[in-house]
Design an enzyme around this catalytic site. Structure first.
Site, PDB file in Angstrom:
ATOM      1  N   ASP A  29       3.484 -33.566  54.502  1.00 42.31           N
ATOM      2  CA  ASP A  29       2.620 -32.540  53.889  1.00 42.31           C
ATOM      3  C   ASP A  29       1.304 -32.411  54.643  1.00 42.31           C
ATOM      4  O   ASP A  29       0.806 -33.383  55.212  1.00 42.31           O
ATOM      5  CB  ASP A  29       2.370 -32.919  52.419  1.00 42.31           C
ATOM      6  CG  ASP A  29       1.866 -31.735  51.604  1.00 42.31           C
ATOM      7  OD1 ASP A  29       1.976 -30.587  52.066  1.00 42.31           O
ATOM      8  OD2 ASP A  29       1.359 -31.977  50.487  1.00 42.31           O
ATOM      9  N   ASN A  77       9.727 -24.149  47.866  1.00 45.85           N
ATOM     10  CA  ASN A  77       9.008 -23.503  48.975  1.00 45.85           C
ATOM     11  C   ASN A  77       9.413 -22.038  49.179  1.00 45.85           C
ATOM     12  O   ASN A  77       8.749 -21.300  49.910  1.00 45.85           O
ATOM     13  CB  ASN A  77       9.179 -24.287  50.285  1.00 45.85           C
ATOM     14  CG  ASN A  77       8.391 -25.578  50.323  1.00 45.85           C
ATOM     15  OD1 ASN A  77       8.802 -26.570  50.916  1.00 45.85           O
ATOM     16  ND2 ASN A  77       7.210 -25.601  49.704  1.00 45.85           N
TER      17      ASN A  77
HETATM   18  C1  IPE Z   1       6.418 -30.726  49.403  1.00 48.23           C
HETATM   19  O1  IPE Z   1       5.225 -30.176  49.832  1.00 48.23           O
HETATM   20  C2  IPE Z   1       7.564 -30.134  50.180  1.00 48.23           C
HETATM   21  C3  IPE Z   1       7.638 -30.494  51.584  1.00 48.23           C
HETATM   22  C4  IPE Z   1       6.841 -31.300  52.222  1.00 48.23           C
HETATM   23  C5  IPE Z   1       8.722 -29.899  52.297  1.00 48.23           C
HETATM   24  P1  IPE Z   1       4.557 -28.929  49.114  1.00 48.23           P
HETATM   25  O2  IPE Z   1       3.299 -28.670  49.852  1.00 48.23           O
HETATM   26  O3  IPE Z   1       5.524 -27.819  49.001  1.00 48.23           O
HETATM   27  O4  IPE Z   1       4.283 -29.483  47.653  1.00 48.23           O
HETATM   28  P2  IPE Z   1       3.243 -29.049  46.533  1.00 48.23           P
HETATM   29  O5  IPE Z   1       3.420 -27.569  46.342  1.00 48.23           O
HETATM   30  O6  IPE Z   1       1.881 -29.369  47.047  1.00 48.23           O
HETATM   31  O7  IPE Z   1       3.611 -29.861  45.347  1.00 48.23           O
HETATM   32  C1  IPE Z   2       4.092 -29.198  54.643  1.00 45.43           C
HETATM   33  O1  IPE Z   2       2.875 -28.599  54.872  1.00 45.43           O
HETATM   34  C2  IPE Z   2       5.251 -28.369  55.109  1.00 45.43           C
HETATM   35  C3  IPE Z   2       6.017 -27.738  54.026  1.00 45.43           C
HETATM   36  C4  IPE Z   2       5.780 -27.851  52.746  1.00 45.43           C
HETATM   37  C5  IPE Z   2       7.130 -26.928  54.414  1.00 45.43           C
HETATM   38  P1  IPE Z   2       2.263 -27.509  53.899  1.00 45.43           P
HETATM   39  O2  IPE Z   2       2.650 -26.158  54.400  1.00 45.43           O
HETATM   40  O3  IPE Z   2       2.601 -27.755  52.486  1.00 45.43           O
HETATM   41  O4  IPE Z   2       0.722 -27.747  54.151  1.00 45.43           O
HETATM   42  P2  IPE Z   2      -0.452 -27.666  53.077  1.00 45.43           P
HETATM   43  O5  IPE Z   2      -0.078 -28.537  51.935  1.00 45.43           O
HETATM   44  O6  IPE Z   2      -0.580 -26.224  52.675  1.00 45.43           O
HETATM   45  O7  IPE Z   2      -1.639 -28.169  53.823  1.00 45.43           O
HETATM   46 MG    MG Z   3       1.724 -28.803  51.001  1.00 45.17          MG
END
Ligand code: IPE
Ligand code: IPE
Ligand code: MG
Length: 254
Positions: A29, A77
């Site tokens: 993340d 997502n």
């Molecule tokens: C969890 O991260 C999913 C992945 C890393 C693929 P998100 O960024 O989607 O999770 P939330 O929305 O902060 O819970």
């Molecule tokens: C993790 O990074 C990747 C996925 C969830 C696919 P994020 O896209 O969630 O990054 P933040 O949380 O917005 O920084």
């Molecule tokens: Mg995220």
């Protein structure tokens, strides 16, 4: 697969502190925040995230880990803008296309956890190809949770179990945790010992909710694109200082 040893096997609690993990799972993340802090588009953060994934797979092999699972696209997502979803799909495609030959040569078995439902045909074909191509490998297991949600996985497992009940191959009276696990996407993989989440968020976001029942959770502030071998080692060292009890008593507490 249930990896928590029974109290009978261990005397009281789980394996002694200091033991090496079998399986590390990572919620990758922070790509978006990494990009935002540099005034770059989110997609650039995801690109750098793939580089971190490449580094981490290599580091996991180097340190002697056998199983690594990474969360790369959740069933939730889909709520993101179409352009971002497409960018993430494109990156999975590019990763598999670029790395599959090398992974296959290195004895890595690739599994894609999650539902194929809703995935575009080209992605579905690619993930099927990655699994088929590496099926005979056993040196290292790389599980990529893509279009994955823990609740969705459990419901899908219940559907499979229900079919086996109705065709008579499963007996409802003997169904237990161990026999249920054969229906999960992770049926041949041990439960994670460690779940790492980067970016300073403290939640599982629907990741491995069955399998992580007794995982040690390690939350790290590093944003995923900055993750490297030193962070993996730090997480393993943190794990080694923890005492796992699996509901039993601390050693020497009786
Ligand atoms: C969890 O991260 C999913 C992945 C890393 C693929 P998100 O960024 O989607 O999770 P939330 O929305 O902060 O819970
Ligand atoms: C993790 O990074 C990747 C996925 C969830 C696919 P994020 O896209 O969630 O990054 P933040 O949380 O917005 O920084
Ligand atoms: Mg995220």
């Amino acid at each position: 697969m249930t990896s928590a040893p029974s109290a009978a096997q261990t005397g009281e609690g789980g394996p002694p502190a200091g033991s090496f993990p079998d399986h590390v799972a990572i919620i990758m993340d922070g790509n978006g925040r990494w990009a935002k802090s540099r005034n770059l588009p989110r997609a650039v953060g995801h690109e750098r995230g793939v580089e971190a994934l490449r580094r981490t797979v290599e580091a996991a092999q180097d340190v002697g880990l056998k199983n690594l699972t990474v969360y790369s696209f959740s069933t939730e997502n889909w709520r993101r803008p179409v352009s971002e979803v497409n960018a993430l799909f494109g990156l999975l495609k590019a990763y598999v296309k670029r790395d599959l030959d090398r992974l296959a040569r290195e004895g890595v078995r690739v599994r894609i956890l999650g539902t194929r439902k809703g995935l575009p045909d080209d992605i579905r074909e690619l993930v099927d190809r990655a699994e088929a191509r590496t099926e005979a490998n056993s040196k290292f297991n790389l599980c990529i949770a893509f279009n994955y949600g823990g609740r969705e996985e459990i419901v899908r497992a219940v559907q499979k179990a229900a079919k086996s009940l109705s065709d008579g191959s499963l007996n409802p009276d003997t169904l237990d945790e161990e026999s249920f696990e054969q229906f999960l996407d992770t049926s041949e993989v041990p439960d994670p010992d460690i779940v790492i989440r980067t970016s300073g968020e403290y939640r599982l976001s629907n990741f491995l909710i069955w399998q992580a029942a007794y995982a040690e959770l390690v939350f790290m502030d590093v944003l995923w694109p900055d993750f490297g071998k030193e962070h993996l080692i730090e997480a393993i060292e943190t794990f080694q200082k923890r005492e796992r009890r699996f509901g039993g008593l601390a050693s020497g507490a009786a």
